[in-house]
Design a protein around this motif. Structure first.
Motif, PDB file in Angstrom:
ATOM      1  N   ALA A 124      19.967  34.742 164.601  1.00  0.00           N
ATOM      2  CA  ALA A 124      19.881  35.448 165.881  1.00  0.00           C
ATOM      3  C   ALA A 124      18.669  34.990 166.669  1.00  0.00           C
ATOM      4  O   ALA A 124      18.641  35.090 167.883  1.00  0.00           O
ATOM      5  N   SER A 125      17.675  34.468 165.970  1.00  0.00           N
ATOM      6  CA  SER A 125      16.479  34.069 166.703  1.00  0.00           C
ATOM      7  C   SER A 125      16.692  32.768 167.461  1.00  0.00           C
ATOM      8  O   SER A 125      15.843  32.366 168.234  1.00  0.00           O
ATOM      9  N   SER A 126      17.793  32.098 167.241  1.00  0.00           N
ATOM     10  CA  SER A 126      18.023  30.861 167.993  1.00  0.00           C
ATOM     11  C   SER A 126      18.979  31.079 169.159  1.00  0.00           C
ATOM     12  O   SER A 126      19.517  30.135 169.694  1.00  0.00           O
ATOM     13  N   LEU A 127      19.172  32.329 169.537  1.00  0.00           N
ATOM     14  CA  LEU A 127      20.075  32.587 170.657  1.00  0.00           C
ATOM     15  C   LEU A 127      19.430  32.155 171.973  1.00  0.00           C
ATOM     16  O   LEU A 127      18.220  32.233 172.148  1.00  0.00           O
ATOM     17  N   ASN A 128      20.272  31.741 172.869  1.00  0.00           N
ATOM     18  CA  ASN A 128      19.806  31.306 174.177  1.00  0.00           C
ATOM     19  C   ASN A 128      19.435  32.536 175.006  1.00  0.00           C
ATOM     20  O   ASN A 128      20.286  33.367 175.284  1.00  0.00           O
ATOM     21  N   PRO A 129      18.166  32.649 175.401  1.00  0.00           N
ATOM     22  CA  PRO A 129      17.763  33.865 176.130  1.00  0.00           C
ATOM     23  C   PRO A 129      18.400  33.963 177.507  1.00  0.00           C
ATOM     24  O   PRO A 129      18.363  35.024 178.114  1.00  0.00           O
ATOM     25  N   GLU A 130      18.979  32.878 177.976  1.00  0.00           N
ATOM     26  CA  GLU A 130      19.555  32.921 179.313  1.00  0.00           C
ATOM     27  C   GLU A 130      20.994  33.410 179.328  1.00  0.00           C
ATOM     28  O   GLU A 130      21.604  33.517 180.385  1.00  0.00           O
ATOM     29  N   VAL A 131      21.541  33.603 178.158  1.00  0.00           N
ATOM     30  CA  VAL A 131      22.948  34.011 178.112  1.00  0.00           C
ATOM     31  C   VAL A 131      23.063  35.332 177.364  1.00  0.00           C
ATOM     32  O   VAL A 131      22.467  35.514 176.302  1.00  0.00           O
ATOM     33  N   TYR A 132      23.807  36.224 177.962  1.00  0.00           N
ATOM     34  CA  TYR A 132      23.995  37.561 177.414  1.00  0.00           C
ATOM     35  C   TYR A 132      24.768  37.470 176.107  1.00  0.00           C
ATOM     36  O   TYR A 132      25.728  36.710 175.984  1.00  0.00           O
ATOM     37  N   VAL A 133      24.369  38.271 175.143  1.00  0.00           N
ATOM     38  CA  VAL A 133      25.118  38.338 173.890  1.00  0.00           C
ATOM     39  C   VAL A 133      26.158  39.443 174.053  1.00  0.00           C
ATOM     40  O   VAL A 133      25.819  40.605 174.206  1.00  0.00           O
ATOM     41  N   ARG A 134      27.405  39.033 174.054  1.00  0.00           N
ATOM     42  CA  ARG A 134      28.465  39.979 174.368  1.00  0.00           C
ATOM     43  C   ARG A 134      28.722  40.921 173.211  1.00  0.00           C
ATOM     44  O   ARG A 134      28.902  40.488 172.079  1.00  0.00           O
ATOM     45  N   PRO A 135      28.780  42.221 173.498  1.00  0.00           N
ATOM     46  CA  PRO A 135      29.120  43.180 172.448  1.00  0.00           C
ATOM     47  C   PRO A 135      30.630  43.206 172.237  1.00  0.00           C
ATOM     48  O   PRO A 135      31.366  42.515 172.938  1.00  0.00           O
ATOM     49  N   ARG A 136      31.069  43.994 171.315  1.00  0.00           N
ATOM     50  CA  ARG A 136      32.492  44.040 171.028  1.00  0.00           C
ATOM     51  C   ARG A 136      33.265  44.718 172.163  1.00  0.00           C
ATOM     52  O   ARG A 136      32.696  45.420 172.985  1.00  0.00           O
ATOM     53  N   GLY A 137      34.562  44.465 172.133  1.00  0.00           N
ATOM     54  CA  GLY A 137      35.443  45.187 173.039  1.00  0.00           C
ATOM     55  C   GLY A 137      35.575  44.609 174.425  1.00  0.00           C
ATOM     56  O   GLY A 137      36.201  45.231 175.272  1.00  0.00           O
ATOM     57  N   ILE A 138      34.974  43.449 174.666  1.00  0.00           N
ATOM     58  CA  ILE A 138      35.123  42.901 176.014  1.00  0.00           C
ATOM     59  C   ILE A 138      35.617  41.469 175.946  1.00  0.00           C
ATOM     60  O   ILE A 138      35.611  40.837 174.900  1.00  0.00           O
ATOM     61  N   VAL A 139      36.028  41.009 177.102  1.00  0.00           N
ATOM     62  CA  VAL A 139      36.602  39.668 177.194  1.00  0.00           C
ATOM     63  C   VAL A 139      35.524  38.699 177.665  1.00  0.00           C
ATOM     64  O   VAL A 139      34.659  39.057 178.449  1.00  0.00           O
ATOM     65  N   GLU A 140      35.579  37.491 177.112  1.00  0.00           N
ATOM     66  CA  GLU A 140      34.640  36.477 177.566  1.00  0.00           C
ATOM     67  C   GLU A 140      35.355  35.147 177.639  1.00  0.00           C
ATOM     68  O   GLU A 140      36.462  34.982 177.104  1.00  0.00           O
ATOM     69  N   LYS A 141      34.713  34.204 178.271  1.00  0.00           N
ATOM     70  CA  LYS A 141      35.329  32.884 178.407  1.00  0.00           C
ATOM     71  C   LYS A 141      34.296  31.902 178.912  1.00  0.00           C
ATOM     72  O   LYS A 141      33.188  32.291 179.271  1.00  0.00           O
ATOM     73  N   CYS A 142      34.701  30.659 178.977  1.00  0.00           N
ATOM     74  CA  CYS A 142      33.841  29.597 179.485  1.00  0.00           C
ATOM     75  C   CYS A 142      33.355  29.959 180.876  1.00  0.00           C
ATOM     76  O   CYS A 142      34.120  30.402 181.718  1.00  0.00           O
ATOM     77  N   SER A 143      32.059  29.768 181.097  1.00  0.00           N
ATOM     78  CA  SER A 143      31.492  30.123 182.395  1.00  0.00           C
ATOM     79  C   SER A 143      31.093  28.882 183.191  1.00  0.00           C
ATOM     80  O   SER A 143      30.431  28.994 184.196  1.00  0.00           O
ATOM     81  N   PHE A 144      31.497  27.715 182.733  1.00  0.00           N
ATOM     82  CA  PHE A 144      30.992  26.454 183.297  1.00  0.00           C
ATOM     83  C   PHE A 144      29.465  26.429 183.209  1.00  0.00           C
ATOM     84  O   PHE A 144      28.797  25.881 184.061  1.00  0.00           O
ATOM     85  N   CYS A 145      28.934  27.048 182.176  1.00  0.00           N
ATOM     86  CA  CYS A 145      27.480  27.130 181.966  1.00  0.00           C
ATOM     87  C   CYS A 145      26.765  27.581 183.240  1.00  0.00           C
ATOM     88  O   CYS A 145      25.872  26.902 183.753  1.00  0.00           O
ATOM     89  N   VAL A 146      27.163  28.722 183.718  1.00  0.00           N
ATOM     90  CA  VAL A 146      26.642  29.203 184.998  1.00  0.00           C
ATOM     91  C   VAL A 146      25.118  29.304 184.990  1.00  0.00           C
ATOM     92  O   VAL A 146      24.467  29.114 186.006  1.00  0.00           O
ATOM     93  N   GLN A 147      24.552  29.537 183.780  1.00  0.00           N
ATOM     94  CA  GLN A 147      23.095  29.618 183.719  1.00  0.00           C
ATOM     95  C   GLN A 147      22.448  28.282 184.058  1.00  0.00           C
ATOM     96  O   GLN A 147      21.376  28.232 184.640  1.00  0.00           O
ATOM     97  N   ARG A 148      23.131  27.197 183.740  1.00  0.00           N
ATOM     98  CA  ARG A 148      22.587  25.879 184.070  1.00  0.00           C
ATOM     99  C   ARG A 148      22.725  25.602 185.565  1.00  0.00           C
ATOM    100  O   ARG A 148      21.857  24.982 186.180  1.00  0.00           O
ATOM    101  N   ILE A 149      23.834  26.071 186.123  1.00  0.00           N
ATOM    102  CA  ILE A 149      24.019  25.903 187.569  1.00  0.00           C
ATOM    103  C   ILE A 149      22.923  26.662 188.303  1.00  0.00           C
ATOM    104  O   ILE A 149      22.289  26.152 189.227  1.00  0.00           O
TER     105      ILE A 149
END
Lengths: 174, 251, 805, 454
Positions: free
Chosen positions: B129-154
């Protein structure tokens, strides 16, 4: 008739209890800081940015450490016992374990710098914090000025909209 | 206006899955584990799909890397009841995690099946967990996620460009998959800029998109892999042999 | 060459610009955990850094840049300044974070307290551990048993391996045993016999028009995979109007085969025969490069030696014995296909024949490789664009030779325990697979201590069971592994190595155009636990032992030794980093993480070969001379002696044919009647030995071509499966003469009907939470047989049977 | 036919309201514990996450959505049927409207809960109201179902008022039921004005409720049909679902009627003729259902689109074939013969057909929802879906919950609309008297007789 009364009574008790729980929830309580810093005393002399220097350059406002305090407190400017505590921290070279008051939910992106650069006053979001001897009610450990969730977003949103700043969700949401 | 798009050259793709792992590392996608993965619950914003055809010995597997297509006409956005997924001005199909109610209407509506659901809370050993990217939210259960085109990089590239008082350069924004692709097969950029690499490649004769007939207008273009000239006429072969010595001298 | 160099430099410039730009906005992002609310906290300065280093998860040694936030590595990227990986990383490299942050890493030195393998350990401090080792080593040395210490090393670090070798020399043991000769011996040895280079060679694939791959998993697990993947793009799309043809000759349809234009299934181990049949067509139809063959090769035509003795030429042999029709049955490839391939290969220059695990990792691998390499000579693909290039090395400062005392000299003269270089294994330099028999026999002596560095024989060797038995006979075993693996679990002492992101090192990665590259590895983060770089440990251990051993390590620390080596590169003042002072050089090297220099220009007047004839040798004089010398050393001589010697080495050919590329059947264990199938083991892009075994990201994408993950599988042709009554997804036993393992059957059209395929990487009996007890290890099925000529093990030629579990 | 004195007949209807037999308590206990178990299962799912279900990628939807569609379908039993019959002035409807309307209301309570079970974040349910997007078919669902629910309650309540008033007058004052009935009777005294207004209100409601009911299941079908997925993206899904809904609704009504008849001894109210008539209606519906199913599958088959065919074949001869063909057998073949042959169209026969039809219709919903999702267009692993104990428990709990609500309802309110029956009888009597009073024109037969005799 009796039943009705019992029922109504129950409802009243429930509502009252719920209200009590809500109004006394922990985020409204006073926060015990390692040093009881008095904003009201300092704000007439110092600008917010003097101590919270991070606002002009980065993400976080930053809370000053003892060495910054010592710039002034080196000289005996105060007889407050709190000032003495600062000295102890400075002498021992320890970090002051400030309790963070303002924190955003971790899916949010916020940087002070662009907001300060646009000339936004600290008070716009943080209220009249400078005149408070101790920060108490209305300041959540999460959110700003006690605003959280939708209320906070509405506030950000209206300002962004008014100033023509991007209101795209991904501007602020990770 | 910028219109972010991606081009994947299948002729250069080496099917190594570096994009898959880079994406997971960049975007804090947790692994699912054996049991969950067996149930098809592993999350891959970028996934390498094998398309197998034929029988031994004339068999062929083609690999296609599949991210979210960021459709210009996204079927998922149409059906979201709460505006948790939306298309922004730059064509990104965004997912607002804190809004999503987890009804999964978008996941069933997506013809590419590239939207994922968090069946459980992500399970990271504390160490990892300590190597998680601080710029990206860690999604909790119960929700939908998908490729964001690395919006944080944009976002980051935009800030850089703004700070330097210029426009974003072509190729400046690289998604995690594009950045790591050993075959240099993934390109990312502005489809609206006629001079950008992606827009030129997207207009190539090799370019195609998945399920174009559905009218979703995906912004992920694929470049078909080519073919070596297998069917040579016997005469040509003779000519090529005669030219052989000449060509050797040229080398 | 020049063009490619200019291109690299251009890219490097652009990258430097981008790197500077990219660091700035980091100040705007990221958030601050309350605990670190330090004054003037600026992510730009303190929170986020980009640190260059070098990957160590396979032999390609890609240059990497780590993004470090608050002392935690959050992402790894390729270093765009590197000429070999050009800013790119493979999935293993990308998953490096899960290696570093593996929750099951060994965290401190441990001493065994229960019986071996019981898993009972006590924590010891580093000084304690070093003292124990030095005392025990000192005692052995005092008893005159210095030579009985064996140090087995894998592909951990060449630099540390150098230090270990130095230690062993100074200590007085000849037994530094490297494991690279398990499969790759054939390659380097064949290169030596034919080309005069006892090493791998570079293939300039970027400029090739035709690539014949004999079982080289060049898209998955070859030499420099990340670069090869880029070269695939170069071959496909790099040159307007030109698209190289790639032909994959392999018993199994691998990912590489999927990327080739044509897949030719071949009976395992018959690659040499196919290569010779191709040569037959090329020679018979006179499609070969006659100028090159005339000027730069030896032994093509029949020839006479100085003594006037007539010798068989390659041409005669090939035309006589290897007509496509005769090879058809042996290889399972129709003669027409062979003819077509030969014509295509010869008429589409530049063309190159490469080989890998499929063609070489057999007991007949040496001759296979020789035959394959001859194809390159026939089309003249040497030292020219699209051809074979020699690798070059950075100009390191050579170390002073170690100081040897009498004990060290005496010990060094003892025969090696693994028998490498002896009469039985004349050309082998390391044969770790020979160790267990030697240990069990106690011949030539019984080892008293064994050290393991990046080596896990109890998992990674054929017939791993043997090594377990052998290990029990050794009084002291020490492992330097950062992870609990099978060998480490059986050790007395564990001195966990720091992971590649936590230590210093220099690497010399290979590059397709023969660049000399120095990859600096520097700690990206401080070691997470109480672990130490093995290099550092060796220096300390030498100092602790004192005497001439200590004198042989004149450096204060490991880093000093490393810097001394690099000083040579600084002094050479060439390549990408040229600075007036060492400080500047070192700072820049740390910042860029890489130094490289373009390879020397090809020699004028065509390629030069370091063979006895100075030419490419179809007829290997080096092989002949080597055998004669080995015989002479042992006292026997004469041509009769050579014949008998060949027989004892298991070479079936006699006379000149033995020194020419020819086909010899590989050794097989087991009767065909009882074990009707052949097992081919393969590596995937996602697995890389024990160090990557416990990485969930990899396990979850393990076999993309069959959609398998988290478990091992055995690929069976659907037709064969029907015959065996096996359904897809069923558990089956795969049994060979030496063992049986259980795996999930995967019906796969890419498996030959008489062949089953199994991937490596699963079946750990020890290890982390994700690797332990997962799947099956095909190594347990392979009998420990190897070629006496070079020590090559057989990885794809084991007879097995498959039945439902 | 023997007629009971009015008082006696009424007491049959009001008996359950006054006294409860042990059977009632046993039923409540069993059903209640099933519901409680389902509650526990849901709690488990809440703590674990939706991973506790058998759902996965690509089968993102499973039996929760199946149940949702099924129960919403059942809800058409009532209101729609009774409204249609009311509007059509079908006199025989009178004894069955109440039980039909009750089914509607309770099915509408149970059905939409499935959406909550299915939500990844039920805690964010309010987002639907706060941030609702009217372009989303799910929002249409929310809208249509809430409207339908409100309407159905009203439609159940309005004709209940006179009966509640009657019940009020039978309960001794001071009992809590008296209070309840007094409140709910809204001061009904049965004056002419009140009756007139009630008739008017019911008339309006029955006209309004029909389009609402049709819209509800149309909209439910649109949740699927508005996507581009194979075998979902169909233009006839709306009517197809509505027909299916009415179909399963009638079947459920028949089952409920049979149970009530037996348990509450309503043989005099729910007569074989009712079963016969509803049975005929069911026969029409099963034919209609077949017609729609046939059109749907035939179109798909002739369309020959690979994505569609892949789903089609999974049902035709793939892993869903056993379900699909079971469905065809139990929703059409067997019921058709039972219902078409007058000799088998008995109460027992009709009930058997109804039970089969309901099983079949549940399977139909399942084979609409799941197979499509198991066949993604891109070559992922083919989806497999097996519901876990959590989903099965919750599903069973829903059925139990529906039954429980129904049982409780019968204990509180008369399940047969007494006043409507009385009114009907009065109407009949009036009509008869009117007919008797009129001077009769001489019939042919009488004339003949006169001639013969004369």
């Amino acid at each position: 008739m009796k039943e009705t009364l019992v029922f109504m009574g129950g409802v009243v008790v429930l509502l009252a209890g719920g209200g009590l729980v809500l109004t006394t929830s922990p985020w409204q309580a006073q926060v015990e800081q390692p040093i009881a810093f008095n904003h009201a005393k300092h704000s007439p002399i110092l600008a917010c940015t003097s101590c919270h220097s991070g606002v002009e350059v980065g993400v976080a406002a930053t809370i000053p450490q003892a060495d910054k305090c010592m710039v002034c407190h080196q000289a005996p400017v105060s007889s407050s016992p709190e000032a003495a505590k600062v000295k102890v921290f400075a002498e021992q070279g320890r970090q002051i374990p400030w309790v963070r008051l303002f924190d955003l939910r971790d899916d949010l992106i916020f940087a002070h710098k662009p907001h300060i650069q646009k000339g936004l006053a600290c008070q716009t979001c943080h209220g009249d914090i400078g005149s408070m001897a101790r920060i108490t009610q209305g300041f959540g450990t999460e959110g700003v000025n006690g605003l959280r969730g939708r209320e906070l977003m509405a506030r950000c949103f209206s300002c962004h909209q008014a100033r023509g700043v991007s209101t795209d969700c991904v501007t602020c949401h990770k | 206006m910028t219109r972010w798009g991606m081009v994947i050259d299948l002729d250069k793709c080496a099917a190594c899955q570096a994009c898959v792992v880079a994406c997971r590392a960049e975007n804090n996608v947790a692994f699912a584990g054996e049991e969950e993965a067996a149930k098809g619950r592993a999350i891959f914003w970028m996934q390498l799909l094998p398309v197998a055809e034929g029988e031994y010995p004339r068999m062929k597997i083609s690999f296609i890397p599949v991210p979210c297509m960021h459709c210009d006409n996204p079927p998922c956005v149409k059906v979201c009841p709460v505006n948790a997924t939306y298309k922004n001005e730059e064509g990104l199909v965004g997912q607002i995690y804190t809004r999503c109610i987890g009804c999964r209407l978008c996941t069933v509506a997506c013809p590419y099946t590239v939207r994922f659901f968090n069946w459980y809370d992500p399970q990271w050993p504390t160490e990892m967990a300590s190597s998680l990217n601080p710029e990206v939210y860690v999604r909790p259960r119960g929700i939908v996620e998908k490729c964001s085109f690395c919006v944080q990089r944009i976002r980051r590239a935009k800030e850089t460009a703004k700070a330097e008082g210029r426009e974003i350069r072509d190729g400046e924004v690289q998604t995690a998959c594009a950045q790591t692709c050993p075959g240099h097969a993934i390109y990312f950029g502005d489809l609206d800029d006629p001079n950008s690499t992606v827009s030129r490649l997207a207009h190539s004769g090799r370019a195609f998109r998945l399920m174009e007939d559905l009218g979703t207008e995906p912004k992920v273009y694929y470049l078909a892999s080519g073919e070596w000239d297998v069917f040579k006429h016997p005469d040509e072969e003779a000519i090529s042999r005669r030219r052989l010595s000449e060509r050797r001298k040229q080398l | 060459m020049r063009v490619s160099r200019r291109r690299f430099l251009g890219l490097a410039g652009a990258a430097a610009g981008a790197a500077v730009g990219a660091t700035f906005p980091q100040a705007l992002l990221g958030d601050m955990p309350p605990a670190q609310a330090a004054e003037e906290f600026l992510p730009l300065v303190k929170g986020e850094r980009q640190v260059s280093s070098t990957c160590a998860l396979c032999d390609a040694r890609c240059s990497i840049v780590a993004r470090v936030v608050d002392g935690r590595v959050v992402k790894l990227e390729g270093n765009i300044l590197a000429p070999h990986n050009l800013g790119r990383l493979c999935p293993k490299g990308q998953a490096g974070l899960q290696v570093l942050y593996d929750p099951d890493r060994l965290r401190w030195p441990m001493r065994r307290v229960g019986p071996r393998g019981s898993g009972k350990w006590e924590r010891v401090s580093w000084p304690q551990a070093l003292t124990q080792v030095s005392e025990q080593l000192g005692e052995l040395r005092a008893r005159g048993l210095a030579h009985t210490v064996v140090f087995q090393v894998g592909n951990g670090s060449h630099f540390v391996e150098g230090l270990i070798g130095r230690f062993m020399t100074a200590y007085g043991s000849p037994n530094l045993v490297h494991q690279h000769h398990l499969g790759a011996a054939a390659t380097t040895l064949a290169n030596y016999f034919s080309q005069g280079v006892r090493d791998f060679v570079s293939y300039d694939l970027a400029h090739d028009n035709y690539v014949l791959s004999f079982g080289a998993s060049f898209m998955e697990a070859w030499r420099h995979t990340v670069e090869t993947q880029r070269l695939l793009g170069e071959m496909r799309r790099g040159r307007p109007g030109l698209r190289a043809k790639i032909v994959q000759i392999d018993p199994r349809y691998s990912v590489s085969a999927s990327k080739a234009d044509e897949w030719i299934p071949i009976h395992p181990g018959s690659d040499g025969a196919l290569a010779l049949a191709l040569a037959h067509v090329i020679i018979a139809e006179e499609l070969y490069d006659q100028d090159f063959v005339r000027a730069h090769t030896f032994g093509f035509e029949d020839w006479r030696d100085k003594g006037g003795l007539a010798h068989l030429g390659f041409k005669t042999l090939v035309l006589r014995d290897y007509a496509p029709a005769r090879v058809e049955r042996l290889t399972g490839i129709p003669a027409a296909t062979i003819t077509k391939l030969a014509r295509e290969f010869a008429t589409n220059p530049p063309a190159v024949a490469i080989s890998g695990r499929g063609g070489e990792s057999q007991t007949n691998g040496l001759y296979n490789r020789l035959a394959i390499h001859c194809l390159n000579a026939l089309v003249g693909s040497f030292d020219q664009p699209g051809g074979i290039l020699t690798e070059s090395m950075p100009p390191f400062t050579p170390w002073q030779p170690p100081v040897l005392d009498a004990t060290a000299r005496a010990g060094g003269e003892q025969p090696r325990l693994d028998g490498a270089g002896s009469l039985q294994l004349p050309f082998a330099t390391d044969t770790s697979q020979a160790l267990p028999e030697a240990i069990l026999r106690g011949e030539p002596y019984s080892p008293q201590a064994m050290f393991f560095y990046y080596s896990n024989p109890l998992f990674s060797r054929p017939q791993a069971q043997l090594h377990r038995e052998a290990l029990e006979k050794i009084p002291l075993t020490v492992s330097f592994s950062p992870f609990m693996d099978e060998t480490t679990a059986q050790s007395d002492l564990v001195l966990p190595d720091a992971l590649y992101l936590e230590r210093w090192d220099v690497e010399t990665p290979p590059c397709s155009d023969g660049c000399a590259i120095l990859g600096l590895r520097q700690p990206v983060v401080a070691p997470l636990y109480d672990v130490a770089s093995t290099g550092e440990v060796m220096v300390r251990l030498a100092h602790e032992m004192g005497g001439t051993i200590g004198e042989s390590f004149p450096w204060g620390s490991y880093l000093e030794a490393l810097q001394e080596s690099c000083a040579g590169v600084f002094l050479a003042k060439r390549g990408t980093l040229q600075f007036p002072t060492w400080e500047e050089f070192w700072r820049e090297l740390k910042a860029q993480g890489i130094w490289w220099d373009a390879p020397p220009l090809p020699p004028a007047g065509g390629p030069k070969f370091a063979t006895p004839s100075g030419k490419f040798e179809f007829y290997s004089q080096a092989l002949e001379m080597g055998l004669r010398e080995a015989l002479a050393r042992s006292g026997a001589a004469g041509s009769q002696g050579v014949e008998r010697y060949l027989e004892s080495l298991g070479v079936q050919a006699r006379g000149d044919e033995a020194f020419l590329p020819h086909y010899e059947p590989g050794l097989r264990a087991g009767e065909e009647r009882e074990y009707p199938l052949t097992l081919v083991t393969f590596k995937t892009m996602t697995g890389s030995g024990s160090r990557m075994a416990n990485v969930p990201f990899m396990l979850e994408i393990y076999g993309p071509h069959v959609r398998k993950k988290w478990q091992s599988w055995v690929e069976i042709n659907p037709e064969t499966a029907r015959r065996l009554g096996v359904r897809d997804g069923e558990q089956v036993w795969v049994e060979s003469l030496v063992g049986r393992i259980k795996a999930v059957a995967k019906l796969y059209e890419g498996a030959m009907p008489e062949v089953v395929n199994m991937p490596y990487g699963f079946g750990h009996r020890e290890g982390g939470r994700w690797s332990r007890g997962r799947g099956a290890n095909p190594n347990e099925l392979l009998p420990n047989i190897y070629s006496p000529l070079g020590g090559n093990s057989s990885w794809s030629g084991t007879r097995v049977k498959v039945y439902r579990a | 036919m023997r007629r009971l004195p009015q008082e006696e007949a009424d007491s049959v209807l009001f008996r359950p309201l006054m006294r409860s037999s042990w059977r009632f308590y046993v039923a409540v206990l069993i059903l209640g514990s099933m519901v409680a178990w389902a509650g526990f299962a849901w709690l488990y799912q809440l703590t674990q996450g939706l991973g506790a279900t058998g759902l996965n990628r690509p089968v993102y939807w499973g039996i929760y959505i199946t149940n949702f569609i099924f129960f919403i379908g059942i809800s058409h039993a009532g209101t729609l049927i009774s409204a249609i019959l009311r509007v059509a002035h079908a006199g025989w409807r009178r004894p069955i409207t109440r039980s039909a309307e009750a089914i509607t209301v309770f099915a509408l309570m149970v059905g939409p809960i499935n959406i909550i079970f299915d939500l990844g974040r039920p805690d964010r349910l309010l987002n639907v109201f706060i941030f609702g997007r009217y372009q989303s078919p799910l929002l249409w669902d929310v809208l249509a179902i809430t409207t339908y629910f409100t309407g159905s309650i009203l439609y159940l309540y309005l004709p209940l008022i006179p009966d509640i008033a009657m019940a009020r007058d039978r309960v001794r004052p001071g009992h809590w039921k008296h209070l309840l009935f007094t409140l709910l009777a809204l001061g009904w005294r049965g004056t002419e004005l009140q009756k007139k207004r009630l008739h008017r209100a019911i008339g309006i409601m029955s006209v309004i409720i029909i389009p609402i009911a049709v819209s509800v299941h149309t909209v439910v079908s649109w949740v699927l049909a508005m996507t581009v997925q194979p075998m979902w993206h169909s233009a006839i899904f709306g009517p197809y679902f509505v027909v299916g809904a009415i179909f399963s609704g009638i079947a459920t009504l028949l089952i409920a009627m049979a149970v009530l008849r037996k348990m509450l001894h309503l043989e005099d109210y729910l007569k074989p003729d009712h079963f016969n008539k509803l049975g005929l209606l069911l026969l029409v519906m099963t034919l209609l259902w077949l017609y729609f199913t046939f059109s749907e599958y035939l179109t798909t088959f002739y369309g020959n689109a690979p994505d569609e065919l892949s789903v089609f074949y999974s049902k035709w001869h793939g892993e869903f074939a056993w379900l699909f063909w079971t469905m065809v057998v139990v929703t059409f073949i067997i019921p058709f013969f039972i219902l078409a042959i007058p000799r088998t169209r008995t109460i027992t026969g009709v009930v058997i057909a109804s039970i089969l039809i309901n099983i079949g219709m549940w399977i139909e919903r399942y084979t609409i929802v799941v197979p499509t999702l198991t066949r993604p267009r891109l070559p992922y692993d083919i989806g497999v879906y097996l519901p876990t104990w959590v989903e099965l428990s919750i599903t069973l709990g829903e059925f139990a919950g529906l039954a429980l609500l129904y049982v409780l309802f019968t204990r509180l309110f008369p399940i047969v609309s007494l006043w409507e029956i009385k009114e009907g009888e009065e109407e009949e009597r009036e009509k008869a008297q009117r007919v008797l009073a009129e001077p009769k024109p001489e019939g042919k037969l009488a004339a003949l007789r006169r001639i013969v005799s004369g």
